[in-house]
Scaffold this motif. Sequence first.
Motif, PDB file in Angstrom:
ATOM      1  N   VAL A 169     -10.904 -16.336  26.033  1.00 56.56           N
ATOM      2  CA  VAL A 169     -11.896 -16.683  27.059  1.00 56.56           C
ATOM      3  C   VAL A 169     -12.452 -18.077  26.758  1.00 56.56           C
ATOM      4  CG1 VAL A 169     -12.634 -14.306  27.571  1.00 56.56           C
ATOM      5  CG2 VAL A 169     -13.748 -15.577  25.712  1.00 56.56           C
ATOM      6  N   LEU A 170     -13.021 -18.706  27.780  1.00 58.31           N
ATOM      7  CA  LEU A 170     -13.724 -19.976  27.580  1.00 58.31           C
ATOM      8  C   LEU A 170     -15.081 -19.675  26.951  1.00 58.31           C
ATOM      9  CD1 LEU A 170     -13.012 -21.703  31.034  1.00 58.31           C
ATOM     10  CD2 LEU A 170     -11.754 -21.983  28.886  1.00 58.31           C
ATOM     11  N   GLY A 171     -15.617 -20.644  26.188  1.00 54.95           N
ATOM     12  CA  GLY A 171     -16.947 -20.413  25.616  1.00 54.95           C
ATOM     13  C   GLY A 171     -17.215 -21.312  24.427  1.00 54.95           C
ATOM     14  N   GLY A 172     -18.175 -20.900  23.604  1.00 52.59           N
ATOM     15  CA  GLY A 172     -18.576 -21.659  22.419  1.00 52.59           C
ATOM     16  C   GLY A 172     -17.550 -21.509  21.306  1.00 52.59           C
ATOM     17  N   PRO A 173     -17.816 -22.150  20.148  1.00 47.33           N
ATOM     18  CA  PRO A 173     -16.859 -22.095  19.031  1.00 47.33           C
ATOM     19  C   PRO A 173     -16.474 -20.670  18.630  1.00 47.33           C
ATOM     20  CG  PRO A 173     -18.628 -23.658  18.567  1.00 47.33           C
ATOM     21  CD  PRO A 173     -19.007 -22.979  19.849  1.00 47.33           C
ATOM     22  N   GLU A 174     -17.366 -19.693  18.898  1.00 48.53           N
ATOM     23  CA  GLU A 174     -17.099 -18.313  18.466  1.00 48.53           C
ATOM     24  C   GLU A 174     -15.924 -17.669  19.219  1.00 48.53           C
ATOM     25  OE1 GLU A 174     -19.730 -19.341  20.150  1.00 48.53           O
ATOM     26  OE2 GLU A 174     -19.680 -18.216  22.032  1.00 48.53           O
ATOM     27  N   VAL A 175     -15.442 -18.283  20.312  1.00 52.73           N
ATOM     28  CA  VAL A 175     -14.287 -17.682  21.017  1.00 52.73           C
ATOM     29  C   VAL A 175     -12.972 -17.971  20.295  1.00 52.73           C
ATOM     30  CG1 VAL A 175     -15.467 -17.828  23.261  1.00 52.73           C
ATOM     31  CG2 VAL A 175     -13.806 -19.626  22.610  1.00 52.73           C
ATOM     32  N   LEU A 176     -13.003 -18.890  19.316  1.00 56.75           N
ATOM     33  CA  LEU A 176     -11.773 -19.234  18.581  1.00 56.75           C
ATOM     34  C   LEU A 176     -11.470 -18.132  17.572  1.00 56.75           C
ATOM     35  CD1 LEU A 176     -12.594 -22.994  17.912  1.00 56.75           C
ATOM     36  CD2 LEU A 176     -11.065 -22.091  19.671  1.00 56.75           C
ATOM     37  N   ARG A 177     -10.286 -17.538  17.669  1.00 57.77           N
ATOM     38  CA  ARG A 177      -9.917 -16.415  16.807  1.00 57.77           C
ATOM     39  C   ARG A 177      -8.616 -16.727  16.082  1.00 57.77           C
ATOM     40  NH1 ARG A 177     -12.866 -12.163  19.331  1.00 57.77           N
ATOM     41  NH2 ARG A 177     -14.948 -13.034  19.055  1.00 57.77           N
ATOM     42  N   GLU A 178      -8.551 -16.353  14.808  1.00 63.72           N
ATOM     43  CA  GLU A 178      -7.290 -16.484  14.078  1.00 63.72           C
ATOM     44  C   GLU A 178      -6.440 -15.251  14.367  1.00 63.72           C
ATOM     45  OE1 GLU A 178      -7.448 -16.419   9.814  1.00 63.72           O
ATOM     46  OE2 GLU A 178      -5.758 -17.785   9.671  1.00 63.72           O
ATOM     47  N   VAL A 179      -5.233 -15.469  14.901  1.00 60.97           N
ATOM     48  CA  VAL A 179      -4.366 -14.352  15.298  1.00 60.97           C
ATOM     49  C   VAL A 179      -2.936 -14.605  14.812  1.00 60.97           C
ATOM     50  CG1 VAL A 179      -5.707 -13.770  17.378  1.00 60.97           C
ATOM     51  CG2 VAL A 179      -3.849 -15.454  17.530  1.00 60.97           C
ATOM     52  N   GLU A 180      -2.108 -13.555  14.863  1.00 57.57           N
ATOM     53  CA  GLU A 180      -0.668 -13.673  14.597  1.00 57.57           C
ATOM     54  C   GLU A 180       0.046 -13.809  15.928  1.00 57.57           C
ATOM     55  OE1 GLU A 180       1.451 -13.458  11.835  1.00 57.57           O
ATOM     56  OE2 GLU A 180      -0.277 -13.610  10.481  1.00 57.57           O
ATOM     57  N   ARG A 237     -11.849 -25.948  25.088  1.00 62.18           N
ATOM     58  CA  ARG A 237     -12.319 -24.624  24.633  1.00 62.18           C
ATOM     59  C   ARG A 237     -13.428 -24.096  25.548  1.00 62.18           C
ATOM     60  NH1 ARG A 237     -16.216 -25.585  20.702  1.00 62.18           N
ATOM     61  NH2 ARG A 237     -17.528 -25.164  22.504  1.00 62.18           N
ATOM     62  N   ALA A 238     -14.334 -24.993  25.933  1.00 62.75           N
ATOM     63  CA  ALA A 238     -15.498 -24.568  26.716  1.00 62.75           C
ATOM     64  C   ALA A 238     -15.217 -24.534  28.219  1.00 62.75           C
ATOM     65  CB  ALA A 238     -16.671 -25.506  26.427  1.00 62.75           C
ATOM     66  N   HIS A 239     -14.386 -25.468  28.707  1.00 64.32           N
ATOM     67  CA  HIS A 239     -14.280 -25.653  30.161  1.00 64.32           C
ATOM     68  C   HIS A 239     -12.862 -25.533  30.728  1.00 64.32           C
ATOM     69  CE1 HIS A 239     -18.423 -26.893  29.884  1.00 64.32           C
ATOM     70  NE2 HIS A 239     -18.105 -27.863  29.045  1.00 64.32           N
ATOM     71  N   GLY A 240     -11.848 -25.395  29.846  1.00 60.89           N
ATOM     72  CA  GLY A 240     -10.479 -25.259  30.360  1.00 60.89           C
ATOM     73  C   GLY A 240      -9.875 -26.563  30.868  1.00 60.89           C
ATOM     74  N   ILE A 241     -10.664 -27.458  31.382  1.00 61.54           N
ATOM     75  CA  ILE A 241     -10.282 -28.784  31.922  1.00 61.54           C
ATOM     76  C   ILE A 241      -8.868 -28.758  32.524  1.00 61.54           C
ATOM     77  CG2 ILE A 241     -10.382 -31.273  31.540  1.00 61.54           C
ATOM     78  CD1 ILE A 241     -12.129 -30.846  29.131  1.00 61.54           C
ATOM     79  N   PHE A 242      -7.895 -29.415  31.864  1.00 63.91           N
ATOM     80  CA  PHE A 242      -6.549 -29.513  32.439  1.00 63.91           C
ATOM     81  C   PHE A 242      -5.746 -28.230  32.245  1.00 63.91           C
ATOM     82  CE2 PHE A 242      -7.251 -34.046  30.949  1.00 63.91           C
ATOM     83  CZ  PHE A 242      -7.552 -34.546  32.200  1.00 63.91           C
ATOM     84  N   LEU A 243      -6.082 -27.444  31.207  1.00 60.97           N
ATOM     85  CA  LEU A 243      -5.251 -26.287  30.851  1.00 60.97           C
ATOM     86  C   LEU A 243      -5.565 -25.059  31.695  1.00 60.97           C
ATOM     87  CD1 LEU A 243      -5.273 -26.566  26.936  1.00 60.97           C
ATOM     88  CD2 LEU A 243      -3.527 -27.400  28.539  1.00 60.97           C
ATOM     89  N   GLY A 244      -6.725 -25.047  32.329  1.00 58.89           N
ATOM     90  CA  GLY A 244      -7.090 -23.878  33.127  1.00 58.89           C
ATOM     91  C   GLY A 244      -7.562 -22.742  32.229  1.00 58.89           C
ATOM     92  N   PRO A 245      -7.435 -21.506  32.739  1.00 57.15           N
ATOM     93  CA  PRO A 245      -7.966 -20.385  31.963  1.00 57.15           C
ATOM     94  C   PRO A 245      -7.102 -20.061  30.739  1.00 57.15           C
ATOM     95  CG  PRO A 245      -7.069 -19.637  34.075  1.00 57.15           C
ATOM     96  CD  PRO A 245      -6.907 -21.119  34.047  1.00 57.15           C
ATOM     97  N   PRO A 246      -7.708 -19.611  29.617  1.00 54.54           N
ATOM     98  CA  PRO A 246      -6.939 -19.176  28.452  1.00 54.54           C
ATOM     99  C   PRO A 246      -6.204 -17.867  28.780  1.00 54.54           C
ATOM    100  CG  PRO A 246      -9.333 -19.006  28.072  1.00 54.54           C
ATOM    101  CD  PRO A 246      -9.140 -19.483  29.468  1.00 54.54           C
ATOM    102  N   PRO A 247      -5.348 -17.323  27.906  1.00 54.33           N
ATOM    103  CA  PRO A 247      -5.242 -17.691  26.490  1.00 54.33           C
ATOM    104  C   PRO A 247      -4.485 -18.995  26.244  1.00 54.33           C
ATOM    105  CG  PRO A 247      -3.638 -15.977  27.038  1.00 54.33           C
ATOM    106  CD  PRO A 247      -4.478 -16.183  28.267  1.00 54.33           C
ATOM    107  N   PHE A 248      -4.939 -19.730  25.244  1.00 51.95           N
ATOM    108  CA  PHE A 248      -4.174 -20.878  24.746  1.00 51.95           C
ATOM    109  C   PHE A 248      -4.552 -21.192  23.306  1.00 51.95           C
ATOM    110  CE2 PHE A 248      -7.314 -22.765  27.902  1.00 51.95           C
ATOM    111  CZ  PHE A 248      -8.281 -23.165  26.992  1.00 51.95           C
ATOM    112  N   ILE A 249      -3.630 -21.935  22.669  1.00 53.94           N
ATOM    113  CA  ILE A 249      -3.847 -22.452  21.310  1.00 53.94           C
ATOM    114  C   ILE A 249      -4.110 -23.936  21.481  1.00 53.94           C
ATOM    115  CG2 ILE A 249      -2.763 -22.874  19.065  1.00 53.94           C
ATOM    116  CD1 ILE A 249      -0.899 -20.431  19.756  1.00 53.94           C
TER     117      ILE A 249
END
Length: 309
Positions: free
Chosen positions: A8-19, A47-59
Amino acid sequence: MRAIRQEVLGGPEVLREVEVERPEPGFSQVLVKVRAAGVNPTDWGHRAHGIFLGPPPFILGWDVSGVVEATGFGVTLFKPGDEVFGMLPYPFGVGSHAEYVVGPARAFAAKPRNVDHVQAAALPLAALTAWQALNDTARLRSGQRVLIHAAAGGVGHLAVQIAKARGAYVIGTASANHHDLLGELGADEVIDYHAQPFDEAVSGIDVVLDPISGDYSARSLTTLKPGGILVSLLPFAPETPAAAERLGVKAELMLVEYDHQGMTAIADLVTEGKLRPVVAAAFPLAEAAKAHALGETRHVAGKLVLTVA
Ligand SMILES: NC(=O)c1ccc[n+]([C@@H]2O[C@H](COP(=O)([O-])OP(=O)(O)OC[C@H]3O[C@@H](n4cnc5c(N)ncnc54)[C@H](OP(=O)(O)O)[C@@H]3O)[C@@H](O)[C@H]2O)c1
């Protein structure tokens, strides 16, 4: 592989370490084992606004320094084991905040031997921006006067050095606590923009590099001599080109592009000792959120980097 992903878009806390699945190199691509990856304002913006990438998920992540693990069909520039650094195609080639990433071979250049991966990872996006702005867009020449806003920032501190290497007279804007650093990097004059409006302090400028925009665009135009150019890194107001024309100057907005020749020029400057990245802080990949939070203060001098074990 491990990667920093967000759902999801949001603050730094939306960043998750995943496999996630390790990518495979396609035609003309290299797979790079990431040793370090720079963090840029565009990372926390997306991370906060999606800008060019649009909605997540993304790395996120465009900056890479690492080791070529495998090459795709037709790659001749690199072979497995080569140490490389580069910027992935901006904006859609994103994904370096991970253990591995794929990108076009020509997004990379050989990593200079006199810097480690953390330092090398601090360079690509910011240094390419400065290089393309000053060299390709403004065609900066020896003896010209250049005004660099946010001169202590990621782009700015590299632009100061690139402009000096070109033989320009360099004036920067920065808070007073960053003036000593800018002097060490070669700035000829530094303006404390909190204490004095920059447009009252300077005139007769050939090239302005502006990563700020807003009211800086119109004010910067008035510092230019006829025939000068404002290169803005953020969109400026729609009336800016007409205002520039009235003053007999130019205003250009530029977006950084992946660039093998630019990376090679940057590598040469580093090897010659003319360009050194300042790494303000390095964080393990898992602590990407801390790097974002620090960067978002907008008063870091130099670059933030993630390290990958
Ligand atoms: N168009 C493109 O392709 C492109 C490429 C790269 C970057 N950018 C954009 O350019 C901007 C800068 O990027 P960056 O990586 O250099 O950011 P950064 O490293 O986060 O910039 C931080 C610096 O900005 C300075 N600063 C903040 N407000 C200022 C002001 N009003 N006047 C002068 N300096 C000010 C701070 O200096 P003090 O602490 O000394 O005040 C700090 O050192 C970002 O918005 C980024 O998105 C665009």
